[in-house]
Design a protein around this motif. Structure first.
Motif, PDB file in Angstrom:
ATOM      1  N   THR A   1       0.834  -1.225   0.000  1.00 17.73           N
ATOM      2  CA  THR A   1       0.000   0.000   0.000  1.00 17.73           C
ATOM      3  C   THR A   1       0.860   1.263   0.000  1.00 17.73           C
ATOM      4  OG1 THR A   1      -0.364   0.318   2.387  1.00 17.73           O
ATOM      5  CG2 THR A   1      -1.856  -1.206   1.250  1.00 17.73           C
ATOM      6  N   ARG A   2       0.226   2.402  -0.359  1.00 19.51           N
ATOM      7  CA  ARG A   2       0.963   3.649  -0.569  1.00 19.51           C
ATOM      8  C   ARG A   2       1.839   3.996   0.639  1.00 19.51           C
ATOM      9  NH1 ARG A   2      -0.136   7.070  -4.739  1.00 19.51           N
ATOM     10  NH2 ARG A   2       2.080   7.507  -4.426  1.00 19.51           N
ATOM     11  N   GLY A   3       3.037   4.435   0.346  1.00 18.08           N
ATOM     12  CA  GLY A   3       3.975   4.765   1.420  1.00 18.08           C
ATOM     13  C   GLY A   3       4.631   3.536   2.034  1.00 18.08           C
ATOM     14  N   GLY A   4       4.427   2.372   1.414  1.00 19.60           N
ATOM     15  CA  GLY A   4       4.829   1.101   2.027  1.00 19.60           C
ATOM     16  C   GLY A   4       6.314   0.796   2.065  1.00 19.60           C
ATOM     17  N   SER A   5       7.137   1.639   1.464  1.00 18.91           N
ATOM     18  CA  SER A   5       8.580   1.373   1.525  1.00 18.91           C
ATOM     19  C   SER A   5       9.108   1.414   2.959  1.00 18.91           C
ATOM     20  CB  SER A   5       9.360   2.389   0.694  1.00 18.91           C
ATOM     21  OG  SER A   5       9.035   2.251  -0.656  1.00 18.91           O
ATOM     22  N   ASP A   6       8.495   2.246   3.789  1.00 11.03           N
ATOM     23  CA  ASP A   6       8.887   2.270   5.212  1.00 11.03           C
ATOM     24  C   ASP A   6       8.657   0.883   5.825  1.00 11.03           C
ATOM     25  OD1 ASP A   6       9.085   5.034   4.858  1.00 11.03           O
ATOM     26  OD2 ASP A   6       7.096   5.417   5.701  1.00 11.03           O
TER      27      ASP A   6
END
Ligand code: ADP
Ligand code: ASP
Ligand code: MG
Length: 434
Positions: free
Chosen positions: A191-196
């Motif tokens: 989901t969006r922002g999922g690189s964290d």
């Protein structure tokens, strides 16, 4: 070390990242797509859903050109320019091949995954050109979610360990954030922002000394800097405080990225790529006591109130209400109860109609849409006196639909109208921090 979209947003920024990671320590570097890319890829997908391949192709061509320019600026040698150019062309040819097919969620996920595949390809080649002993670890060979869209931590650990053991001598391992395989072996994402989230799952899987999230701001600020004037970085947060802030809207962290770090007891540091010397925010088991740390806000909230004359002394009423939400896989964020009813909030309106139909069978239902949860986070243990009154005092001129406190030791949540968000956040900042 995870670098977000802005941090790898241009050839120049990528070169800057290499300076930050070149400290002689072995590390895994997780990259997002270059800023704007994921949005563009989703827009391309949107044109394809709308059966407009010409619209999609215009955007694809424009995006490809941007990559050609960045490639030209990134590398010094003809050899690496040619190599990266060839790879960019392959990625865009793949995207174009999807414009000629029936377009479904499967194709959309495949398109959206190209952003991280492109940024890591470029970055890895840049490291090789500079003579760094770097290896690319394909995230699709170890990052995986299960049928409930939860990370499959065992699979991740086993496969990441295997890949690392196969190439034990590298100094820097580069991998993609965000992308993964799902339970059916298809390309998917966190989901969006999922690189964290990728970074903390990877850090936990390899038992890293530290997980660093490098972004475009000097750590977690005490309020949303996009909305409020005069915010400042918070130097220390506990895992629980950071998790509340992330879940309740602090965009700097993906909502679920703290949990893997907390379980593995690995500190998370939030740092600024544009200002690497700034201390940032350290998230760990320790925190400063007796302090309100920060405020965050979560938009697009729906409040649902159910009143029942028979709730009084009627055991089983709450269960019946919650079962309705459960059967439509909709999670509840905030709850307040009284003798005659309950108010709850949800952030997902996919099954709202069905949920309301069911609730109306057991009570009188009212709905308020377009609400915002404002979450005040800090050391709010109930025997610390005075904190609740300071929060309430700050919002004395604002209509508050719900107040929730006591669910944890770290937060007080208020539900307000979207139109009051800015002044609520500003009032809390002025009252609590400035
Ligand atoms: P990245 O692309 O590096 O993942 P994001 O855009 O996802 O970066 O997150 C960083 C942004 O989060 C900041 O630029 C800032 O505008 C926003 N933000 C929202 N709330 C906060 C907060 N409390 N502290 C710091 N940044 C915040
Ligand atoms: N590129 C993805 C996004 O824009 C993931 C990320 O940046 O964390 O949502
Ligand atoms: Mg982000």
């Amino acid at each position: 070390m995870k670098f977000g979209g802005t941090s790898v947003g241009s050839a120049q920024r990528m070169k800057n990242v290499v300076k930050i990671i070149s400290d002689g320590q072995r590390k895994i570097v997780v990259l997002s797509a270059m800023s704007g890319t994921t949005n563009s890829l989703l827009e391309i997908a949107d044109y394809l859903y709308k059966k407009n391949p010409d619209g999609a192709n215009d955007l694809i061509n424009a995006l490809e050109l941007k990559y050609f320019r960045e490639i030209d600026e990134l590398y010094d040698t003809k050899e690496y320019k040619a190599k990266a150019l060839e790879s960019v062309k392959q990625h865009f040819d793949f995207i174009r091949s999807l414009t000629r097919k029936l377009f479904t969620l499967f194709e959309e996920k495949a398109i959206v995954s190209q952003g991280e595949l492109l940024s890591t390809m470029m970055f890895h080649n840049y490291l090789l050109e500079k003579g760094v002993n770097a290896v690319l670890l394909p995230a699709l060979e170890f990052m995986r979610i299960n049928k409930n869209a939860e990370p499959d931590t065992l699979y991740i650990k086993e496969n990441l360990s295997r890949l690392l053991e196969e190439q034990p001598d590298a100094d820097i391992y580069v991998t993609q954030g965000f992308i993964c395989l799902n339970a059916y072996g298809e390309v998917d994402n966190l989901t969006r922002g999922g690189s964290d989230y990728s970074a903390s799952l990877i850090g936990a899987a390899v038992q890293a000394d530290e997980i660093q999230i490098w972004t475009d701001i000097d750590g977690m600020h005490n309020n949303d800097p996009r909305v409020v004037e005069k915010t400042s970085p918070v130097s220390m947060l506990s895992f629980d405080e950071a998790a509340e802030l992330a879940y309740f809207g602090a965009k700097i962290l993906h909502p679920t990225c703290i949990l893997p770090a907390k379980l593995a007891k690995i500190p998370v540091r939030l740092l600024n790529t544009m200002e690497p010397q700034a201390p940032g925010t350290l998230i760990s088991n320790e925190t400063e006591r007796h302090k309100i740390k920060a405020v965050a806000a979560k938009d697009n909230i729906i409040a649902i109130k159910i009143k029942s004359g028979r709730m009084l002394l009627a055991y089983g009423f709450l269960r019946r209400v919650f079962e309705i939400f459960e059967s439509y896989q909709t999670s509840i964020d905030m709850i307040c109860t009284s003798e005659v009813g309950i108010s709850m909030t949800i952030d997902n309106d996919r099954h709202l109609g069905e949920i309301l139909d069911e609730l109306k069978k057991i009570g009188t239902v009212t709905v308020d849409k377009n609400m915002v949860i404002v979450c005040v986070v800090g050391d709010l243990e109930w025997d610390n006196i005075g904190f609740e009154s300071r929060v309430i005092d700050a919002v004395k001129d604002i209509p508050v639909r719900m107040i929730s406190y006591g669910g944890s030791n770290y937060n007080i949540s208020l539900l307000i109208k979207a139109e009051d968000k800015q002044r609520t956040l500003q009032a809390l900042s002025n009252h609590l921090f400035n």
